[in-house]
Design a protein around this motif. Structure first.
Motif, PDB file in Angstrom:
ATOM      1  N   ILE A 218       0.824  -1.211   0.000  1.00 48.57           N
ATOM      2  CA  ILE A 218       0.000   0.000   0.000  1.00 48.57           C
ATOM      3  C   ILE A 218       0.861   1.266   0.000  1.00 48.57           C
ATOM      4  N   THR A 219       2.011   1.206   0.652  1.00 49.37           N
ATOM      5  CA  THR A 219       2.865   2.384   0.784  1.00 49.37           C
ATOM      6  C   THR A 219       3.290   2.932  -0.571  1.00 49.37           C
ATOM      7  N   ASP A 220       3.611   2.031  -1.523  1.00 53.87           N
ATOM      8  CA  ASP A 220       4.052   2.494  -2.842  1.00 53.87           C
ATOM      9  C   ASP A 220       3.006   3.346  -3.538  1.00 53.87           C
ATOM     10  N   ILE A 221       1.739   3.015  -3.347  1.00 53.28           N
ATOM     11  CA  ILE A 221       0.699   3.746  -4.083  1.00 53.28           C
ATOM     12  C   ILE A 221       0.029   4.821  -3.236  1.00 53.28           C
ATOM     13  N   THR A 222       0.533   5.038  -2.030  1.00 57.05           N
ATOM     14  CA  THR A 222      -0.041   6.106  -1.192  1.00 57.05           C
ATOM     15  C   THR A 222       1.079   7.023  -0.684  1.00 57.05           C
ATOM     16  N   PHE A 223       1.732   6.646   0.415  1.00 54.73           N
ATOM     17  CA  PHE A 223       2.738   7.537   1.005  1.00 54.73           C
ATOM     18  C   PHE A 223       3.919   7.789   0.071  1.00 54.73           C
ATOM     19  N   ASN A 224       4.277   6.808  -0.747  1.00 56.18           N
ATOM     20  CA  ASN A 224       5.386   7.013  -1.684  1.00 56.18           C
ATOM     21  C   ASN A 224       4.945   7.660  -2.981  1.00 56.18           C
ATOM     22  N   SER A 225       3.688   8.026  -3.082  1.00 56.65           N
ATOM     23  CA  SER A 225       3.201   8.688  -4.300  1.00 56.65           C
ATOM     24  C   SER A 225       2.844  10.142  -4.044  1.00 56.65           C
ATOM     25  N   ILE A 226       3.406  10.707  -3.001  1.00 62.80           N
ATOM     26  CA  ILE A 226       3.214  12.138  -2.774  1.00 62.80           C
ATOM     27  C   ILE A 226       4.573  12.820  -2.786  1.00 62.80           C
ATOM     28  N   THR A 227       4.560  14.094  -3.118  1.00 63.72           N
ATOM     29  CA  THR A 227       5.794  14.862  -3.060  1.00 63.72           C
ATOM     30  C   THR A 227       5.458  16.304  -2.743  1.00 63.72           C
ATOM     31  N   VAL A 228       6.258  16.911  -1.892  1.00 59.39           N
ATOM     32  CA  VAL A 228       6.138  18.350  -1.672  1.00 59.39           C
ATOM     33  C   VAL A 228       7.340  19.047  -2.279  1.00 59.39           C
ATOM     34  N   ASP A 229       8.533  18.617  -1.922  1.00 62.00           N
ATOM     35  CA  ASP A 229       9.710  19.316  -2.426  1.00 62.00           C
ATOM     36  C   ASP A 229      10.845  18.404  -2.851  1.00 62.00           C
ATOM     37  N   GLY A 230      10.620  17.102  -2.838  1.00 62.76           N
ATOM     38  CA  GLY A 230      11.660  16.212  -3.323  1.00 62.76           C
ATOM     39  C   GLY A 230      12.728  15.892  -2.292  1.00 62.76           C
ATOM     40  N   ASP A 231      12.654  16.517  -1.128  1.00 61.83           N
ATOM     41  CA  ASP A 231      13.634  16.208  -0.090  1.00 61.83           C
ATOM     42  C   ASP A 231      13.142  15.034   0.759  1.00 61.83           C
TER      43      ASP A 231
END
Lengths: 408, 408
Positions: A218-231
């Motif tokens: 699930i993490t790949d398609i939820t938490f790992n699919s967001i970005t704010v600034d790339g850091d």
């Protein structure tokens, strides 16, 4: 709605203290000037545990301790969390301080030390002020009421502007199972975990190993699919605690209602991920990018992540500018397999690109659309069946202001 | 200084029209409201040519034409450049327009069409206004004087705030050889070319194939080692024209003064790269990151690029904040092989991290340092002999303002 037809249902006013046997609290101990900065999440009984952690090679001390709880103990009963200091790049003293937090929490609760996870968020590279933490831990009295959960959610915030909570229920073996979560963002948000902490509680009965495999997928398609600034930060983690008090039969992938559980955990994780993206530092809007037609789901997500992470796309959305040229340029540099002359792009329901070329549209209508709090970008590259989603936010003056003066 | 000891020397007030036989000009033709927008670079004789081009899968029409000149013709005599419109994502009409630019320029100059390169920069996805270009090409009168070179450099600017020019001389076979360059930035600047155009002229005598290999090796450590915002454009190119009018013996890697030539071309490329980084959109400062001790030069550059590209590092430098935690976090997520406890970081001459842990320093002194127009960050990871440099700029309110309203 009968239990046989209900897959899951979002439930309002429920929170991480709502699944049976969970309690939470949060207080001001003194790491920050005035705001709450110390939080405790507790299960009446040891819970199965799953965790995903930052891929950053520099890992904060508390994260190393919690990793041991997940992978060595395999059970968890409590998590102590502070904001205001990340306890990262703090060497041997930092490790000693994190162990002290674990030990004092265990003693306070009368449980084994290796059942206590530790999480920290805040500035990197400053030694922990331990006096307020030592005093604070003694004052923590977790409760199974809304107030406790809100206190917890408030205490883990850094530059977050809102608390982030969600809860769903489902039925498994005729028993009501609740899955609830809370999280904090909101800078350094990028795939493979970021400065984000996520805590998910459930009263489902499930073994740690299956909980872990569900969380990872699930993490790949939820938490790992967001970005704010790339850091990508040193402290990120998402922890799921499942204490079994709903008394369903033990969940495994062979259980007839396994998919109910996974879909519900997915819903909780996606809600939290989107809330983190929307509350990105300085953000005024949530941006969702949906990609179809890639040669695989992985490539579709790669394109979606690239578009939603482009500073030029983010500033254009902030400026209500239908500058699709930046979107197609980001699609082009995503590295995905594509045909430049087979790309369709929509902003909301308005088609702006077909066959890689501009189509006429009403700029006025799009300005109205782009002023909404949630902007959706659809990209179809017509190469295959791959589908993916990613979430981010606009890039604003406030992002610069927040980060130009974070420590001051 | 005798010719045998001089490797190279920077020469002021020289420019792309200074190598023997080169002429340049730039005018306002009407793509922009008032500013110059059409430029021509011309060599009296066909020149050897080398080029590097964007890796973006979406490539602008003029870039495809210039690629053909570099790889098919193998010689070049002129380049026509416009700003104000990128002629990208413009389909068949865009290709026809770019070919028209090539054909009319060739006719105007009385040379073969396949000796003319075309370059465009500006907004993506708008059809070219060809009337002003057709009229404009007739008005172009390149000259071998400073005025012509300045006109060229001004005409290729988009959001650039300054023109970018540099020139060096060296001696080869007792003949003075000049290498000069001009470039434009300044958003969408990221490795593997960005919205940047670079034009380098030299009167050196060298075959195209060796010029190409020299340019490629230099590009990795200069133009591909800068970043402004991580966006890679559809139009980037760097073109080197070498017309042989210095009358040195033909340069090959076996020539005793080959290294003189390569070092001089490197100096020109590095100057232009740094000028582009420093003039990044909204930038107030150049940031240089130097990494030592990586397991290879490639990994060192990867770390340097990651640090200088971090939005959090960039905003901290803008805010004069010695927030080294963000630097070490970026080192950590760079993907390079490292030991978290063997990292040393300096800001200028001030050590802020040793063995991965904070060391005490004067915040006041560092604020003074960080207010300089050029900020240097040194990272030593003590794993090997790999060394690398990268350049970028701070992230400011003005970046957001420029890009939130670029088209309006």
């Amino acid at each position: 709605m009968s239990s046989s037809t209900m897959i899951m249902k979002k439930i309002s006013l429920k929170n991480i203290a709502s699944p049976k046997g969970f309690k939470a609290t949060g207080i001001h101990c003194g790491l920050k000037h005035k705001k709450k900065d110390l939080a405790l999440l507790f299960s009446e009984v040891p819970a199965s545990v799953a965790g995903v952690f930052t891929t950053n090679a520099i890992k904060a001390a508390p994260l190393l301790i919690t990793k041991d709880v997940v992978y060595q103990t395999g059970k968890i009963q409590a998590i102590i969390v502070n904001s205001g200091n990340a306890n990262a790049c703090t060497g041997k003293q930092g490790m000693a301080d994190a162990y002290t937090m674990q030990k004092l929490t265990a003693e306070k609760l009368g449980i084994a030390r290796n059942l206590v996870g530790v999480a920290s968020t805040g500035v990197i590279g400053e030694m922990m002020k331990m006096d307020p933490i030592i005093t604070g831990i003694q004052q923590l009295e977790p409760i199974d009421e809304l107030e406790g959960a809100i206190g917890f959610s408030q205490s883990i915030m850094t530059t977050d502007t809102v608390t982030k909570n969600t809860a769903y229920k489902t039925m498994i073996d005729g028993k009501e199972v609740i899955i609830a979560g809370t999280a904090k963002g909101s800078g350094m948000i990028e795939p493979n975990m970021a400065t984000m902490l996520g805590f998910i509680t459930t009263d489902a009965n499930i073994e740690s190993k299956y909980l872990q495999s569900a969380l990872k997928s699930i993490t790949d398609i939820t938490f790992n699919s967001i970005t704010v600034d790339g850091d990508t930060s040193t402290n990120d983690m998402v922890i799921v605690m499942a204490n079994g008090m709903a008394e369903n039969n033990t969940l495994t992938p062979d259980h007839p209602e396994w998919e109910n559980f996974v879909k519900t955990l997915h819903a909780v994780s996606q809600d939290l991920a989107k809330m983190i993206a929307k509350d990105g530092e300085g953000a005024t809007k949530l941006i969702e990018v949906e990609v179809k037609g890639a040669i695989s789901d992985v490539e579709a997500r790669k394109i979606a992540k690239t578009v939603v992470g482009s500073p030029l796309v983010k500033t254009a959305v902030f400026g209500n500018d239908a500058n699709w040229g930046r979107i197609i340029a980001a699609v082009g540099y995503s590295g995905a397999t594509l045909d430049p002359y087979a790309i369709t792009i929509h902003l909301g329901s308005t088609k702006v690109v077909e066959n890689g070329e501009p189509v006429s549209f009403s700029e006025e209508d799009l300005i109205v659309y782009l002023k909404q709090p949630e902007v959706k970008i659809f990209v179809d590259i017509h190469q295959g069946a791959g589908h993916g989603l990613a979430w981010g936010c606009d890039l604003t003056y406030d992002y610069v202001q927040i980060n130009a003066s974070y420590r001051s």
